[in-house]
Design a protein around this motif. Sequence first.
Motif, PDB file in Angstrom:
ATOM      1  N   THR A  21       0.871  -1.184   0.036  1.00 11.68           N
ATOM      2  CA  THR A  21       0.170  -0.126  -0.196  1.00 11.68           C
ATOM      3  C   THR A  21       0.816   1.380   0.103  1.00 11.68           C
ATOM      4  O   THR A  21       1.525   1.474   1.123  1.00 11.68           O
ATOM      5  N   PRO A  22       1.064   1.893  -1.197  1.00 10.66           N
ATOM      6  CA  PRO A  22       1.854   3.046  -1.145  1.00 10.66           C
ATOM      7  C   PRO A  22       1.555   4.245  -0.335  1.00 10.66           C
ATOM      8  O   PRO A  22       0.339   4.446   0.063  1.00 10.66           O
ATOM      9  N   VAL A  23       2.498   5.223  -0.012  1.00 13.13           N
ATOM     10  CA  VAL A  23       1.976   6.145   1.008  1.00 13.13           C
ATOM     11  C   VAL A  23       2.537   7.459   0.419  1.00 13.13           C
ATOM     12  O   VAL A  23       3.139   7.500  -0.726  1.00 13.13           O
ATOM     13  N   THR A  24       1.860   8.507   0.808  1.00 11.13           N
ATOM     14  CA  THR A  24       2.129   9.948   0.252  1.00 11.13           C
ATOM     15  C   THR A  24       3.490  10.261   0.742  1.00 11.13           C
ATOM     16  O   THR A  24       4.130   9.835   1.675  1.00 11.13           O
ATOM     17  N   PRO A  25       4.120  10.942  -0.261  1.00 11.50           N
ATOM     18  CA  PRO A  25       5.662  11.350   0.053  1.00 11.50           C
ATOM     19  C   PRO A  25       5.873  12.066   1.338  1.00 11.50           C
ATOM     20  O   PRO A  25       5.168  12.698   1.857  1.00 11.50           O
ATOM     21  N   LEU A  26       7.171  11.541   1.992  1.00  9.28           N
ATOM     22  CA  LEU A  26       7.258  12.196   3.184  1.00  9.28           C
ATOM     23  C   LEU A  26       7.494  13.490   3.261  1.00  9.28           C
ATOM     24  O   LEU A  26       7.365  14.476   4.146  1.00  9.28           O
ATOM     25  N   THR A  27       8.281  14.036   1.954  1.00  7.42           N
ATOM     26  CA  THR A  27       8.643  15.508   1.922  1.00  7.42           C
ATOM     27  C   THR A  27       7.315  16.260   1.454  1.00  7.42           C
ATOM     28  O   THR A  27       7.443  17.565   1.869  1.00  7.42           O
ATOM     29  N   GLU A  28       6.036  15.916   1.329  1.00  7.32           N
ATOM     30  CA  GLU A  28       5.206  16.754   1.295  1.00  7.32           C
ATOM     31  C   GLU A  28       4.358  16.764   2.766  1.00  7.32           C
ATOM     32  O   GLU A  28       3.857  17.873   3.041  1.00  7.32           O
ATOM     33  N   ARG A  29       4.472  15.885   3.745  1.00  7.61           N
ATOM     34  CA  ARG A  29       4.132  15.987   5.106  1.00  7.61           C
ATOM     35  C   ARG A  29       5.205  16.666   5.928  1.00  7.61           C
ATOM     36  O   ARG A  29       4.736  17.314   7.068  1.00  7.61           O
ATOM     37  N   GLU A  30       6.364  16.351   5.516  1.00  5.53           N
ATOM     38  CA  GLU A  30       7.496  16.791   6.538  1.00  5.53           C
ATOM     39  C   GLU A  30       8.622  17.715   5.665  1.00  5.53           C
ATOM     40  O   GLU A  30       9.534  17.349   5.350  1.00  5.53           O
ATOM     41  N   PRO A  31       8.000  18.778   5.065  1.00  8.72           N
ATOM     42  CA  PRO A  31       8.928  19.698   4.136  1.00  8.72           C
ATOM     43  C   PRO A  31      10.450  19.842   4.617  1.00  8.72           C
ATOM     44  O   PRO A  31      11.254  20.294   3.953  1.00  8.72           O
ATOM     45  N   THR A  32      10.434  19.947   5.828  1.00  6.50           N
ATOM     46  CA  THR A  32      11.933  20.282   6.644  1.00  6.50           C
ATOM     47  C   THR A  32      12.785  18.766   6.747  1.00  6.50           C
ATOM     48  O   THR A  32      13.765  18.883   7.394  1.00  6.50           O
ATOM     49  N   VAL A  33      12.208  17.746   6.441  1.00  2.92           N
ATOM     50  CA  VAL A  33      12.679  16.422   6.597  1.00  2.92           C
ATOM     51  C   VAL A  33      14.415  16.532   5.895  1.00  2.92           C
ATOM     52  O   VAL A  33      14.423  16.890   4.734  1.00  2.92           O
ATOM     53  N   SER A  34      15.440  16.284   6.530  1.00  2.00           N
ATOM     54  CA  SER A  34      16.656  16.371   5.870  1.00  2.00           C
ATOM     55  C   SER A  34      17.206  14.948   5.537  1.00  2.00           C
ATOM     56  O   SER A  34      16.525  13.714   5.733  1.00  2.00           O
ATOM     57  N   ILE A  35      18.339  14.941   4.740  1.00  2.00           N
ATOM     58  CA  ILE A  35      18.914  13.639   4.174  1.00  2.00           C
ATOM     59  C   ILE A  35      19.219  12.648   5.543  1.00  2.00           C
ATOM     60  O   ILE A  35      18.857  11.515   5.540  1.00  2.00           O
ATOM     61  N   ALA A  36      19.910  13.547   6.421  1.00  2.00           N
ATOM     62  CA  ALA A  36      20.346  12.552   7.621  1.00  2.00           C
ATOM     63  C   ALA A  36      18.889  11.937   8.392  1.00  2.00           C
ATOM     64  O   ALA A  36      19.076  10.853   8.808  1.00  2.00           O
ATOM     65  N   ASP A  37      17.956  12.719   8.439  1.00  2.00           N
ATOM     66  CA  ASP A  37      16.692  12.267   8.943  1.00  2.00           C
ATOM     67  C   ASP A  37      16.187  10.890   8.285  1.00  2.00           C
ATOM     68  O   ASP A  37      15.657  10.095   8.760  1.00  2.00           O
ATOM     69  N   ALA A  38      16.355  11.232   6.768  1.00  2.00           N
ATOM     70  CA  ALA A  38      15.889  10.108   6.021  1.00  2.00           C
ATOM     71  C   ALA A  38      16.532   8.914   6.042  1.00  2.00           C
ATOM     72  O   ALA A  38      16.002   7.700   6.078  1.00  2.00           O
ATOM     73  N   TYR A  39      17.937   9.073   6.345  1.00  2.18           N
ATOM     74  CA  TYR A  39      18.579   7.721   6.636  1.00  2.18           C
ATOM     75  C   TYR A  39      18.404   7.161   7.622  1.00  2.18           C
ATOM     76  O   TYR A  39      18.401   5.918   8.092  1.00  2.18           O
ATOM     77  N   ARG A  40      18.016   8.014   8.818  1.00  2.00           N
ATOM     78  CA  ARG A  40      17.674   7.310  10.163  1.00  2.00           C
ATOM     79  C   ARG A  40      16.366   6.480  10.053  1.00  2.00           C
ATOM     80  O   ARG A  40      16.084   5.375  10.548  1.00  2.00           O
ATOM     81  N   ILE A  41      15.452   7.197   9.121  1.00  2.00           N
ATOM     82  CA  ILE A  41      13.994   6.288   8.981  1.00  2.00           C
ATOM     83  C   ILE A  41      14.485   4.990   8.075  1.00  2.00           C
ATOM     84  O   ILE A  41      13.675   4.084   8.242  1.00  2.00           O
ATOM     85  N   GLN A  42      15.382   5.051   7.163  1.00  4.42           N
ATOM     86  CA  GLN A  42      15.762   3.917   6.489  1.00  4.42           C
ATOM     87  C   GLN A  42      16.214   2.998   7.388  1.00  4.42           C
ATOM     88  O   GLN A  42      15.926   1.955   7.263  1.00  4.42           O
ATOM     89  N   LEU A  43      17.206   3.320   8.524  1.00  5.48           N
ATOM     90  CA  LEU A  43      17.785   2.236   9.270  1.00  5.48           C
ATOM     91  C   LEU A  43      16.549   1.493  10.289  1.00  5.48           C
ATOM     92  O   LEU A  43      16.589   0.316  10.528  1.00  5.48           O
ATOM     93  N   HIS A  44      15.430   2.432  10.561  1.00  7.30           N
ATOM     94  CA  HIS A  44      14.559   1.968  11.393  1.00  7.30           C
ATOM     95  C   HIS A  44      13.840   0.851  10.444  1.00  7.30           C
ATOM     96  O   HIS A  44      13.385  -0.210  10.928  1.00  7.30           O
ATOM     97  N   MET A  45      13.664   1.025   9.100  1.00  9.04           N
ATOM     98  CA  MET A  45      12.553   0.415   8.370  1.00  9.04           C
ATOM     99  C   MET A  45      13.484  -0.956   8.106  1.00  9.04           C
ATOM    100  O   MET A  45      12.804  -2.019   8.284  1.00  9.04           O
ATOM    101  N   VAL A  46      14.635  -1.159   7.769  1.00 13.64           N
ATOM    102  CA  VAL A  46      15.393  -2.051   7.695  1.00 13.64           C
ATOM    103  C   VAL A  46      15.531  -3.015   9.057  1.00 13.64           C
ATOM    104  O   VAL A  46      15.630  -4.082   8.965  1.00 13.64           O
ATOM    105  N   GLU A  47      15.531  -2.411  10.022  1.00 13.01           N
ATOM    106  CA  GLU A  47      15.764  -2.951  11.212  1.00 13.01           C
ATOM    107  C   GLU A  47      14.541  -3.661  11.730  1.00 13.01           C
ATOM    108  O   GLU A  47      14.363  -4.980  12.207  1.00 13.01           O
ATOM    109  N   ARG A  48      13.184  -3.200  10.971  1.00  9.11           N
ATOM    110  CA  ARG A  48      12.010  -3.959  10.856  1.00  9.11           C
ATOM    111  C   ARG A  48      12.320  -5.293  10.198  1.00  9.11           C
ATOM    112  O   ARG A  48      11.638  -6.507  10.669  1.00  9.11           O
TER     113      ARG A  48
END
Length: 269
Positions: A21-48
Amino acid sequence: MDDKLIERYGDELYEALITRTPVTPLTEREPTVSIADAYRIQLHMVERRVLAGETIIGKKIGATSKPVQERLGVHQPDFGQLTSGMIYREGQPIDLSGLIQPMAEAELAFVLKYDLIGPGITAMDVIRATDYVVPCFEVVDSRIADWNIKIQDTVADNASCGFFVLGETKGDPRKLDLTLAGMVLEKNGEVCATGAGAAVQGGPANAVAWLANTLGALGIPFKAGEVILSGSQSALIPVADGDELVCTVGGLGTCRMTVSRKEAVWLAR
């Protein structure tokens, strides 16, 4: 971005992966999300994924060539982590119904014989540390609706990893000119893309060195035995039921991919 939001978006992307089930782009909901934030999100997703029983078996470089950058609307490389749930072998059936909006790309995979720990890694260090290279296909997929992504979206989504298949023909990178080797991609018998190793940051070994140094600065090593996908040498090609894709790397060999929504058999020669 605080830890709760990081976990929330990482969990959301993991659930999108599981439920298709695709989701709305994060950058639309969190315009200030940084690349560093995005990698932290990635790590949590992979951890799952790891908590669900998968293991980390390598890394991938994404968005290295101009055709892919133009197709996705991003303008810098990114990286993701490869897990045991993403790799397929010759003759192994694959059900594409587990993906949302798959596209294939042809590239070169490095399988390491020795650890590589950046920073300070050069292309020559990569060649020395590599056991062998093989032609491969990566089938990328986005959990972001309609591939409507910015660099932060694809980074958070584990560099849009889907799955990959390794060709069987192994080459010694010390005996191949990986930069000048031509690549031809055919779909259903027609040539649809051509390229060369130089299209990937001046050469696949350069791309792998870039990633080793980028991850080394974060305290993440390359380990012996890991698979490193060096980045697409072709444009992204949509895949659908019954498609047959073949990539041929000059001086190395051919990897063939036959796709069916019910079943896909990967053949390498």
